[in-house]
Design a protein around this motif. Structure first.
Motif, mmCIF file in Angstrom:
data_model
loop_
_atom_site.group_PDB
_atom_site.id
_atom_site.type_symbol
_atom_site.label_atom_id
_atom_site.label_comp_id
_atom_site.label_asym_id
_atom_site.label_seq_id
_atom_site.Cartn_x
_atom_site.Cartn_y
_atom_site.Cartn_z
ATOM 1 N N THR A 1 0.849 -1.190 0.000
ATOM 2 C CA THR A 1 0.000 0.000 0.000
ATOM 3 C C THR A 1 0.890 1.248 0.000
ATOM 4 N N ALA A 2 0.356 2.337 -0.520
ATOM 5 C CA ALA A 2 0.994 3.657 -0.377
ATOM 6 C C ALA A 2 -0.133 4.673 -0.423
ATOM 7 N N TYR A 3 0.096 5.801 0.220
ATOM 8 C CA TYR A 3 -0.996 6.776 0.345
ATOM 9 C C TYR A 3 -0.539 8.189 -0.003
ATOM 10 N N ASP A 4 0.760 8.332 -0.309
ATOM 11 C CA ASP A 4 1.258 9.681 -0.598
ATOM 12 C C ASP A 4 2.394 9.624 -1.625
ATOM 13 N N TYR A 5 2.849 10.807 -2.033
ATOM 14 C CA TYR A 5 3.871 10.914 -3.080
ATOM 15 C C TYR A 5 5.216 10.282 -2.690
ATOM 16 N N PRO A 6 5.795 10.638 -1.522
ATOM 17 C CA PRO A 6 7.140 10.102 -1.246
ATOM 18 C C PRO A 6 7.185 8.588 -1.120
ATOM 19 N N THR A 7 6.185 7.992 -0.491
ATOM 20 C CA THR A 7 6.232 6.529 -0.333
ATOM 21 C C THR A 7 5.897 5.821 -1.651
ATOM 22 N N ALA A 8 5.032 6.430 -2.463
ATOM 23 C CA ALA A 8 4.736 5.836 -3.779
ATOM 24 C C ALA A 8 5.992 5.847 -4.639
ATOM 25 N N LEU A 9 6.732 6.962 -4.568
ATOM 26 C CA LEU A 9 7.980 7.106 -5.321
ATOM 27 C C LEU A 9 8.961 5.993 -4.927
ATOM 28 N N LEU A 10 9.068 5.735 -3.615
ATOM 29 C CA LEU A 10 10.003 4.709 -3.129
ATOM 30 C C LEU A 10 9.543 3.299 -3.497
ATOM 31 N N ALA A 11 8.240 3.037 -3.352
ATOM 32 C CA ALA A 11 7.723 1.700 -3.703
ATOM 33 C C ALA A 11 7.952 1.428 -5.185
ATOM 34 N N ASP A 12 7.735 2.439 -5.996
ATOM 35 C CA ASP A 12 7.925 2.295 -7.444
ATOM 36 C C ASP A 12 9.406 2.067 -7.763
ATOM 37 N N LYS A 13 10.266 2.845 -7.095
ATOM 38 C CA LYS A 13 11.711 2.725 -7.302
ATOM 39 C C LYS A 13 12.214 1.341 -6.881
ATOM 40 N N ALA A 14 11.550 0.764 -5.857
ATOM 41 C CA ALA A 14 11.947 -0.559 -5.354
ATOM 42 C C ALA A 14 11.496 -1.682 -6.290
ATOM 43 N N VAL B 1 -0.331 9.628 -4.922
ATOM 44 C CA VAL B 1 0.391 8.396 -5.283
ATOM 45 C C VAL B 1 0.715 8.408 -6.773
ATOM 46 N N LYS B 2 -0.269 8.773 -7.568
ATOM 47 C CA LYS B 2 -0.102 8.776 -9.026
ATOM 48 C C LYS B 2 1.124 9.615 -9.444
ATOM 49 N N ARG B 3 1.320 10.751 -8.748
ATOM 50 C CA ARG B 3 2.443 11.633 -9.110
ATOM 51 C C ARG B 3 3.797 10.972 -8.866
ATOM 52 N N GLY B 4 3.825 9.938 -8.014
ATOM 53 C CA GLY B 4 5.102 9.300 -7.699
ATOM 54 C C GLY B 4 5.383 8.026 -8.479
ATOM 55 N N VAL B 5 4.420 7.585 -9.296
ATOM 56 C CA VAL B 5 4.545 6.250 -9.898
ATOM 57 C C VAL B 5 4.742 6.293 -11.410
ATOM 58 N N LYS B 6 5.779 5.580 -11.860
ATOM 59 C CA LYS B 6 6.009 5.455 -13.312
ATOM 60 C C LYS B 6 5.759 4.021 -13.775
ATOM 61 N N HIS B 7 6.068 3.060 -12.893
ATOM 62 C CA HIS B 7 6.101 1.650 -13.299
ATOM 63 C C HIS B 7 4.922 0.813 -12.776
ATOM 64 N N ALA B 8 4.641 0.925 -11.506
ATOM 65 C CA ALA B 8 3.674 0.013 -10.878
ATOM 66 C C ALA B 8 2.246 0.246 -11.366
ATOM 67 N N LEU B 9 1.450 -0.812 -11.248
ATOM 68 C CA LEU B 9 0.015 -0.697 -11.501
ATOM 69 C C LEU B 9 -0.595 -0.077 -10.236
ATOM 70 N N ILE B 10 -1.462 0.918 -10.405
ATOM 71 C CA ILE B 10 -2.055 1.560 -9.211
ATOM 72 C C ILE B 10 -3.505 1.104 -9.062
ATOM 73 N N VAL B 11 -3.812 0.577 -7.871
ATOM 74 C CA VAL B 11 -5.177 0.115 -7.597
ATOM 75 C C VAL B 11 -5.771 0.970 -6.473
ATOM 76 N N GLY B 12 -6.960 1.496 -6.715
ATOM 77 C CA GLY B 12 -7.652 2.311 -5.707
ATOM 78 C C GLY B 12 -8.698 1.461 -4.995
ATOM 79 N N ASP B 13 -8.702 1.554 -3.673
ATOM 80 C CA ASP B 13 -9.592 0.730 -2.855
ATOM 81 C C ASP B 13 -10.931 1.441 -2.671
ATOM 82 N N MET B 14 -12.011 0.827 -3.102
ATOM 83 C CA MET B 14 -13.318 1.488 -2.980
ATOM 84 C C MET B 14 -13.754 1.458 -1.517
ATOM 85 N N PRO B 15 -13.966 2.637 -0.907
ATOM 86 C CA PRO B 15 -14.271 2.658 0.526
ATOM 87 C C PRO B 15 -15.694 2.194 0.839
ATOM 88 N N PHE B 16 -15.904 1.917 2.105
ATOM 89 C CA PHE B 16 -17.206 1.471 2.607
ATOM 90 C C PHE B 16 -18.319 2.394 2.119
#
Ligand code: KIV
Length: 288
Positions: free
Chosen positions: A24-37, A73-88
């Motif tokens: 999971t990721a919820y913001d730009y910096p962590t999305a950037l790192l997850a994508d980089k990883a 999250v979208k702003r930090g991601v170049k590679h990964a597939l992004i999935v949005g969780d539909m809330p309750f």
């Protein structure tokens, strides 16, 4: 070499070939790192409600809040597939409302797919979203959105009849057109059967080693969420301690005048400084 953007087809093709990684990721910096990883799928999970927004459950988070986090999250991601969780309650009112909300994840949030919790009971909902052209990831086993008032946060699939029901849930989500499915808090035996029975990839969280992929909540794996830690969580870091240490050191250094030192300060050229001193002597502040 920079890797291209992953598509649904790439994820489907990973089944049986190599394990799928999701976090999971919820913001730009962590999305950037997850994508980089090199993580394959980034889930903007409704766990955001708890680990980022501080609520006691996943229920309070709204559509608008989810979209806000997806955009970051979208702003930090170049590679990964992004999935949005539909809330309750974003897919429980009507078909139109469901499709509109799923569409917001794609149009406004920049996601590539949506995820929703539930088994046979939501099969028509899943089909309606897929028919609207939006890829869906299912989620069976423990469903946190209804766990509070239905069966609680217990491990699923311990008794044969209940296990059979979960297997049917997974099958119905597949036949509704989902491209993958999360299996949460499920006995390894049942997760293995589902993984074998389905042609779409299964992504496990507390569902043993035989799923096609694994997902963890980022704040759990980084050791950033301390309220509770389920048995299935492996902490790969203890960032809470690191952050606390850094903040305490900063507080001490400011209080003692150690920070900022010369290395972290800006200076004037000597000639300009001398000129300024002259001006101050003449009190030539200009017209004010
Ligand atoms: O919201 C979330 O983080 C999830 C994972 C637990 C799969 O749904």
């Amino acid at each position: 070499m920079e890797k291209g953007k992953l598509r649904i087809e790439d994820i489907l093709m990973m089944k049986g070939k190599r394990k799928i990684t999701m976090v999971t990721a919820y913001d730009y910096p962590t999305a950037l790192l997850a994508d980089k990883a090199g993580i394959d799928i980034i889930l903007v999970g409704d766990t955001c409600s708890m680990v980022v927004l501080g609520y006691d459950s996943t229920l309070p988070i709204t559509m608008d809040e989810m979209i806000y986090h997806c955009k970051a999250v979208k702003r930090g991601v170049k590679h990964a597939l992004i999935v949005g969780d539909m809330p309750f309650m974003s897919f429980n009112v009507s078909k139109e409302d469901t499709i509109r909300n799923a569409g917001r994840f794609i149009k406004e949030g920049g996601c590539d797919a949506v995820k929703l919790e539930g088994g046979i009971i939501i099969k028509d909902t899943v089909k309606a979203i897929v028919d609207a052209g939006i890829p869906v990831m299912g989620h069976v086993g423990l469903a946190p959105q209804t766990a509070t008032f239905l069966s609680g946060y217990r491990v699923k699939g311990k008794e044969a009849t209940k296990a059979m029901k979960i297997i049917q849930d997974a099958k119905s989500i597949e036949s509704s057109g989902a491209f993958s499915i999360v299996l949460e808090s499920l006995t390894s035996e049942v997760a293995k059967i589902i993984t074998h029975e389905l042609s779409i990839p299964t992504i496990g969280i507390g569902a043993g080693p035989d799923c096609d992929g694994q997902v963890l909540v980022l704040h759990d794996l980084l050791g950033l969420f301390e309220k509770f830690t389920p048995k299935f969580v492996k902490k790969y870091a203890n960032l809470s301690n690191e952050i606390l240490k850094a903040l305490e050191t900063y507080r001490d250094e400011v209080q003692k005048g150690i920070f900022p030192d010369d290395q972290h300060s800006y200076h004037m050229e000597k000639a300009e400084f001398d000129k300024l001193q002259e001006m101050l002597k003449k009190k030539s502040y200009g017209n004010r």
